[in-house]
Design a protein around this motif. Structure first.
Motif, PDB file in Angstrom:
ATOM      1  N   THR A  94       0.862  -1.205  -0.001  1.00 50.27           N
ATOM      2  CA  THR A  94      -0.139  -0.035  -0.076  1.00 50.27           C
ATOM      3  C   THR A  94       1.019   1.204   0.030  1.00 50.27           C
ATOM      4  OG1 THR A  94      -1.835  -1.135   1.156  1.00 50.27           O
ATOM      5  CG2 THR A  94      -1.705   1.248   1.090  1.00 50.27           C
ATOM      6  N   LEU A  95       0.517   2.328  -1.016  1.00 52.29           N
ATOM      7  CA  LEU A  95       1.268   3.487  -1.045  1.00 52.29           C
ATOM      8  C   LEU A  95       0.852   4.213   0.108  1.00 52.29           C
ATOM      9  CD1 LEU A  95       3.413   5.005  -2.464  1.00 52.29           C
ATOM     10  CD2 LEU A  95       1.442   5.899  -3.768  1.00 52.29           C
ATOM     11  N   VAL A  96       1.484   4.674   1.058  1.00 55.41           N
ATOM     12  CA  VAL A  96       1.131   5.809   2.150  1.00 55.41           C
ATOM     13  C   VAL A  96       1.839   6.983   2.488  1.00 55.41           C
ATOM     14  CG1 VAL A  96       0.101   3.759   3.341  1.00 55.41           C
ATOM     15  CG2 VAL A  96       2.553   4.436   3.620  1.00 55.41           C
ATOM     16  N   TYR A  97       1.307   8.021   2.874  1.00 56.29           N
ATOM     17  CA  TYR A  97       1.925   9.228   3.142  1.00 56.29           C
ATOM     18  C   TYR A  97       1.855   9.402   4.662  1.00 56.29           C
ATOM     19  CZ  TYR A  97       2.214  14.238   3.950  1.00 56.29           C
ATOM     20  OH  TYR A  97       2.345  15.774   4.397  1.00 56.29           O
ATOM     21  N   VAL A  98       2.967   9.439   5.319  1.00 53.54           N
ATOM     22  CA  VAL A  98       3.230   9.291   6.990  1.00 53.54           C
ATOM     23  C   VAL A  98       3.805  10.555   7.412  1.00 53.54           C
ATOM     24  CG1 VAL A  98       4.007   8.211   8.933  1.00 53.54           C
ATOM     25  CG2 VAL A  98       3.354   6.643   6.878  1.00 53.54           C
ATOM     26  N   GLU A  99       3.104  11.423   8.471  1.00 54.08           N
ATOM     27  CA  GLU A  99       3.846  12.400   9.014  1.00 54.08           C
ATOM     28  C   GLU A  99       4.129  11.872  10.342  1.00 54.08           C
ATOM     29  OE1 GLU A  99       1.995  16.333   9.028  1.00 54.08           O
ATOM     30  OE2 GLU A  99       1.465  16.083   6.658  1.00 54.08           O
ATOM     31  N   GLY A 100       5.246  12.249  11.025  1.00 57.87           N
ATOM     32  CA  GLY A 100       5.575  11.565  12.306  1.00 57.87           C
ATOM     33  C   GLY A 100       6.508  12.492  13.078  1.00 57.87           C
ATOM     34  N   VAL A 127      -3.539   6.948   3.180  1.00 59.54           N
ATOM     35  CA  VAL A 127      -3.569   5.714   2.057  1.00 59.54           C
ATOM     36  C   VAL A 127      -3.596   6.574   0.739  1.00 59.54           C
ATOM     37  CG1 VAL A 127      -4.474   3.690   0.986  1.00 59.54           C
ATOM     38  CG2 VAL A 127      -4.233   4.138   3.358  1.00 59.54           C
ATOM     39  N   LEU A 128      -2.742   6.414  -0.212  1.00 52.52           N
ATOM     40  CA  LEU A 128      -2.575   6.950  -1.522  1.00 52.52           C
ATOM     41  C   LEU A 128      -3.102   6.172  -2.363  1.00 52.52           C
ATOM     42  CD1 LEU A 128       0.671   8.984  -1.101  1.00 52.52           C
ATOM     43  CD2 LEU A 128      -1.537   9.988  -0.567  1.00 52.52           C
ATOM     44  N   LYS A 129      -2.553   4.735  -2.447  1.00 50.16           N
ATOM     45  CA  LYS A 129      -3.175   3.723  -3.242  1.00 50.16           C
ATOM     46  C   LYS A 129      -2.911   2.346  -2.940  1.00 50.16           C
ATOM     47  CE  LYS A 129      -2.140   2.555  -8.173  1.00 50.16           C
ATOM     48  NZ  LYS A 129      -1.336   2.643  -9.197  1.00 50.16           N
ATOM     49  N   ARG A 130      -3.941   1.734  -2.867  1.00 44.92           N
ATOM     50  CA  ARG A 130      -3.751   0.297  -2.560  1.00 44.92           C
ATOM     51  C   ARG A 130      -3.161  -0.568  -3.820  1.00 44.92           C
ATOM     52  NH1 ARG A 130      -6.879  -1.234   1.961  1.00 44.92           N
ATOM     53  NH2 ARG A 130      -7.870   0.397   2.787  1.00 44.92           N
TER      54      ARG A 130
END
Length: 143
Positions: A94-100, A127-130
Motif C-alpha cells: 500500500t502506498l502511504v503518506y506518513v507524518e511523524g 493511504v494514497l493507493k492500494r
C-alpha cells in the motif's frame, strides 16, 4: 541611548513572538515519508502493556538500474476504534503518506557496538493507493 532603545525593542519583539502560545517552545523534529508498506502492520505491547502498531515503509530513489531503497520503521499508538482497524487492515504494498515525530536513539547492541536508530512515531497517515490484487486484474477483462 538610541542603541539601548533599539536593543530593548529587539528583545521585546523576540519575547513577544511566542506570547500567544500557552505551550512551551520545545524543539521537535518532524518527518514526512511517502512509500509502500513492506509488510502488513502488526500490533504488539510495550513493556508497560500499551498497544503499539508497528510497520515499515520503503522508499526508493535513483535510476532504475541503480535504485536505492530506504526502510523506515514507524510506530503508531492508535486507540481502539476505526482508525486502528483501518491501519491494521492495510496490505503489503500500500502506498502511504506518513507524518511523524522523529528522534534518534543511540544504544549498544549485544556485541557492545554503539548503534543508532531513527524512531518515527506516527501523527497522521493517508493511504494514497492500494496495491492491485490478482483477483482485481482478472476481473477487469471480463467486464
Amino acid at each position: 541611548m538610541q542603541a539601548i532603545r533599539s536593543s530593548l525593542r529587539a528583545r521585546a519583539a523576540v519575547a513577544s513572538v511566542r506570547s500567544f502560545s500557552t505551550t512551551p517552545s520545545n524543539s521537535i523534529a518532524r518527518i514526512i515519508v511517502t512509500g509502500r508498506l513492506a509488510a502488513e502492520p502488526e500490533i504488539t505491547a510495550t513493556s508497560t502493556g500499551q498497544d503499539v502498531i508497528k510497520y515499515v515503509v520503503g522508499t526508493s530513489y535513483g535510476p532504475r538500474d541503480n535504485r536505492q531503497t530506504s526502510w523506515f520503521r514507524v510506530a503508531s499508538f492508535q486507540p481502539e476504534g476505526p482508525g486502528r482497524d483501518h491501519l491494521l487492515s492495510l496490505p503489503k504494498g500500500t502506498l502511504v503518506y506518513v507524518e511523524g515525530d522523529a528522534s534518534m536513539r543511540v544504544y549498544e547492541d549485544a556485541e557492545g557496538k554503539k548503534t543508532s536508530s531513527l524512531n518515527i512515531v506516527q501523527r497522521t497517515l493517508e493511504v494514497l493507493k492500494r496495491p492491485h490484487t490478482a483477483s482485481e486484474s482478472g476481473s477487469e477483462g471480463t467486464q
